[in-house]
Design an enzyme around this catalytic site. Structure first.
Site, short mmCIF file in Angstrom:
data_model
loop_
_atom_site.label_atom_id
_atom_site.label_comp_id
_atom_site.label_asym_id
_atom_site.label_seq_id
_atom_site.Cartn_x
_atom_site.Cartn_y
_atom_site.Cartn_z
N GLU A 1 1.10 -1.17 0.45
CA GLU A 1 0.17 0.27 0.51
C GLU A 1 0.73 1.02 -0.24
OE1 GLU A 1 -2.54 -0.27 3.67
OE2 GLU A 1 -3.28 -1.98 2.93
N PRO A 2 1.46 1.20 -1.27
CA PRO A 2 2.20 3.12 -0.91
C PRO A 2 1.63 4.17 -1.53
CG PRO A 2 2.83 1.41 -2.99
CD PRO A 2 1.90 0.47 -2.17
N GLY A 3 1.95 4.58 -0.51
CA GLY A 3 0.70 6.22 -1.11
C GLY A 3 2.60 7.02 -1.41
N ARG A 4 3.13 7.66 0.23
CA ARG A 4 4.35 8.62 -0.94
C ARG A 4 5.02 8.45 -1.59
NH1 ARG A 4 6.53 12.20 3.49
NH2 ARG A 4 5.32 10.13 5.18
N ARG B 1 3.88 19.81 6.49
CA ARG B 1 4.16 18.64 6.61
C ARG B 1 5.55 19.39 7.28
NH1 ARG B 1 7.38 15.59 4.16
NH2 ARG B 1 6.86 13.54 5.70
N TYR C 1 5.72 17.45 11.00
CA TYR C 1 5.92 16.75 11.57
C TYR C 1 7.61 17.51 11.43
CZ TYR C 1 2.47 14.41 9.60
OH TYR C 1 1.10 13.73 9.10
N CYS D 1 -1.07 33.48 10.64
CA CYS D 1 -0.74 34.24 11.95
C CYS D 1 -0.38 33.17 12.78
CB CYS D 1 -2.18 35.42 12.89
SG CYS D 1 -1.79 36.25 10.94
N TYR E 1 0.56 14.06 1.21
CA TYR E 1 0.43 14.63 2.09
C TYR E 1 0.28 15.82 2.32
CZ TYR E 1 0.88 9.48 3.49
OH TYR E 1 0.58 7.99 3.20
N1 LLP Z 1 -1.57 1.42 4.25
C1 LLP Z 1 -1.96 2.46 5.85
C2 LLP Z 1 -3.41 2.18 6.40
C3 LLP Z 1 -1.58 3.45 5.81
O1 LLP Z 1 -1.79 3.96 7.17
C4 LLP Z 1 -0.64 4.38 5.24
C5 LLP Z 1 0.01 5.76 5.78
C6 LLP Z 1 -0.23 3.97 4.13
C7 LLP Z 1 -0.74 2.69 4.17
C8 LLP Z 1 1.22 4.48 3.43
O2 LLP Z 1 2.21 4.83 3.90
P1 LLP Z 1 3.15 5.37 3.15
O3 LLP Z 1 3.28 4.34 1.65
O4 LLP Z 1 2.56 6.87 1.74
O5 LLP Z 1 4.22 6.36 4.13
N2 LLP Z 1 1.08 12.59 7.10
C9 LLP Z 1 2.26 11.84 7.34
C10 LLP Z 1 2.20 9.87 6.75
C11 LLP Z 1 1.23 9.39 7.09
C12 LLP Z 1 1.17 7.93 7.01
C13 LLP Z 1 -0.25 7.86 7.30
N3 LLP Z 1 -0.79 6.39 6.91
C14 LLP Z 1 3.40 12.67 6.44
O6 LLP Z 1 3.00 13.82 6.05
O7 LLP Z 1 4.26 12.16 6.33
#
Ligand code: LLP
Length: 418
Positions: free
Chosen positions: A271-274, A310, A314, A341, A370
């Site tokens: 499940e990659p997002g970033r 971000r 963070y 502000c 994000y």
């Molecule tokens: N699967 C699940 C169940 C998750 O909770 C997440 C991210 C992902 C996959 C995707 O993770 P990634 O591959 O994107 O790392 N807002 C934060 C990151 C929060 C991630 C939450 N869960 C940031 O800006 O760093």
């Protein structure tokens, strides 16, 4: 993205502006998938919508063949609307309403269960609907992902998942197996985000696979998929980080070893997002003024942490460029100050940059994940527009919000109008 093009886009669409590159998104997806597919054919990517759920981006990834990891009904409906098959959608979060559960069951998507309480509710609602809910459990492997504590989810103290420890997760599967309205289809874990130490993924894979072997041997439960979540970090500073290839080389052999023993072959889900969208976008903003205090030099830009959170949330590092001075030497040290502000609204600290003047165009890099998805209207500021560079053309993929948009849903009791 070429500076010349970015300058033109800022003039055409105004600032602040999120600019995405379609090509980068597709390439990232393909690199990630092929790294795993070449070692384990039955791999599937479920793109994590929370990283960026703009409809156009979800369409691109659906075209590429991605499934979806969703966490809310809006994300679920988006995934279905762009045409993702329900059996490639997993609904994960730690706190689901009955309404959410019912919609998931009706749609036939996988419900990723996070507590025993939730298990019985899912079974009850499935029973009421006369359907079988397809479920997996989110399992907590108690692994420290060595990342920012705010985005570490696999820790033993974390709110997520059922622990492998003390037989808790095994017991959950045992009970679920006896429930008539459930179909157990998988196992899920996600230990955190922006992870750069591949060793923690090895540790997780080993723990999950040991558990999968137990499910097979002790409960005769065979799974359709093993979902190891997302979390692979990207390079924000230009530093070396592990690639999907390295990750695959390290975890697929572990997977194989156990699969040979259990003697059936589940799909591997990731499940990659970033990693898919992070480096696909920049946020353009304009310099309103430059100010020198006795202690610092501030560049005041026309965007703030409402639109990009971000850095503040963070302490994340994002590279900064002065687009119209791309090639000039860095001769000054600045803080880039947002327009919100709050004194914490600093988007970048102590950066060596060319000498900056009012009107210069700044690019905040690697904001595709994000970035917009965490934006708000704090300080009553409309959120930025988003555009997508698509070959030779540019498409607006989200209109800039207007002040009317911010006021639209507000109501004033009659008496107050007198
Ligand atoms: N699967 C699940 C169940 C998750 O909770 C997440 C991210 C992902 C996959 C995707 O993770 P990634 O591959 O994107 O790392 N807002 C934060 C990151 C929060 C991630 C939450 N869960 C940031 O800006 O760093």
């Amino acid at each position: 993205m070429e500076p010349r093009i970015l300058m033109k886009l800022a003039e055409m669409f105004g600032t602040p502006l999120y600019v995405y590159d379609e090509d980068v998104i597709r390439k990232n997806y393909r690199v990630f998938l092929s790294a795993f597919k070449s070692l384990y054919k039955m791999t599937r990517i479920l793109y994590a919508y929370k990283a960026n759920s703009n409809l156009a981006i979800c369409h691109i990834l659906r075209q590429e063949g991605a499934g979806a990891d969703v966490v809310s009904l809006c994300e679920l409906r988006t995934a279905l609307n762009v045409g993702i098959k329900p059996y490639h959608i997993i609904f994960t979060n730690n706190s689901k309403t009955e309404e959410e559960i019912e919609e998931c069951i009706r749609a036939g998507v996988i419900i990723n269960i996070d507590s025993m309480d939730e298990l019985s509710i899912v079974n009850r609602i499935a029973n009421k609907l006369g359907k079988r809910a397809r479920i997996s459990f989110r399992v907590n492997p108690s692994v420290n992902p060595k990342t920012n504590p705010k985005i570490a989810t696999g820790l033993k103290e974390s709110k997520f998942g059922l622990h492998i420890e003390r037989g808790i997760a095994l017991n959950a599967y045992r009970i679920a197996k006896e429930m008539e309205n459930l179909e157990i289809v998988g196992i899920h874990t996600h230990i955190g985000s922006q992870i750069t130490d591949v060793g923690v993924f090895e540790e997780t894979t080993t723990k999950i696979m040991e558990f999968v072997e137990k499910l097979n041997n002790e409960l005769e439960i065979r799974l359709e998929f093993i979902d190891l979540g997302g979390g692979l970090g990207i390079s924000y500073k230009g530093e070396d980080v592990a690639s999907p290839k390295i990750l695959a080389n390290r975890i697929v052999p572990i997977l194989r070893e156990y699969i040979d023993r259990i003697n059936y072959e589940p799909e591997l889900w990731l499940e990659p997002g970033r990693w898919i969208v992070g480096n696909s976008a920049v946020l353009l903003c304009r310099v309103n003024s430059v100010k020198e205090t006795p202690y610092k030099k501030f560049v005041n830009v026309d965007v703030g942490f409402n639109a990009f959170m971000r850095s503040v949330m963070y302490d994340a590092y994002h590279r900064i460029y002065v687009v119209n001075k791309w090639n000039q030497i860095n001769e000054e040290t600045y803080d880039i100050a947002g327009n919100i502000c709050e004194s914490g609204d600093i988007l970048a600290k102590n950066r060596r940059l060319p000498r900056i003047e009012r009107g210069d165009l700044i690019a905040i890099m690697d904001v595709g994940a994000y970035g917009f998805s965490m934006s708000s209207q704090y300080n009553s500021r409309p959120r930025p527009a988003e555009v997508l560079i698509w070959g030779e053309t540019v498409e607006v993929i989200r209109e800039r919000e207007t002040h009317e948009d911010l006021l639209r849903n507000q109501r004033v009791p009659k008496d107050l109008l007198e």
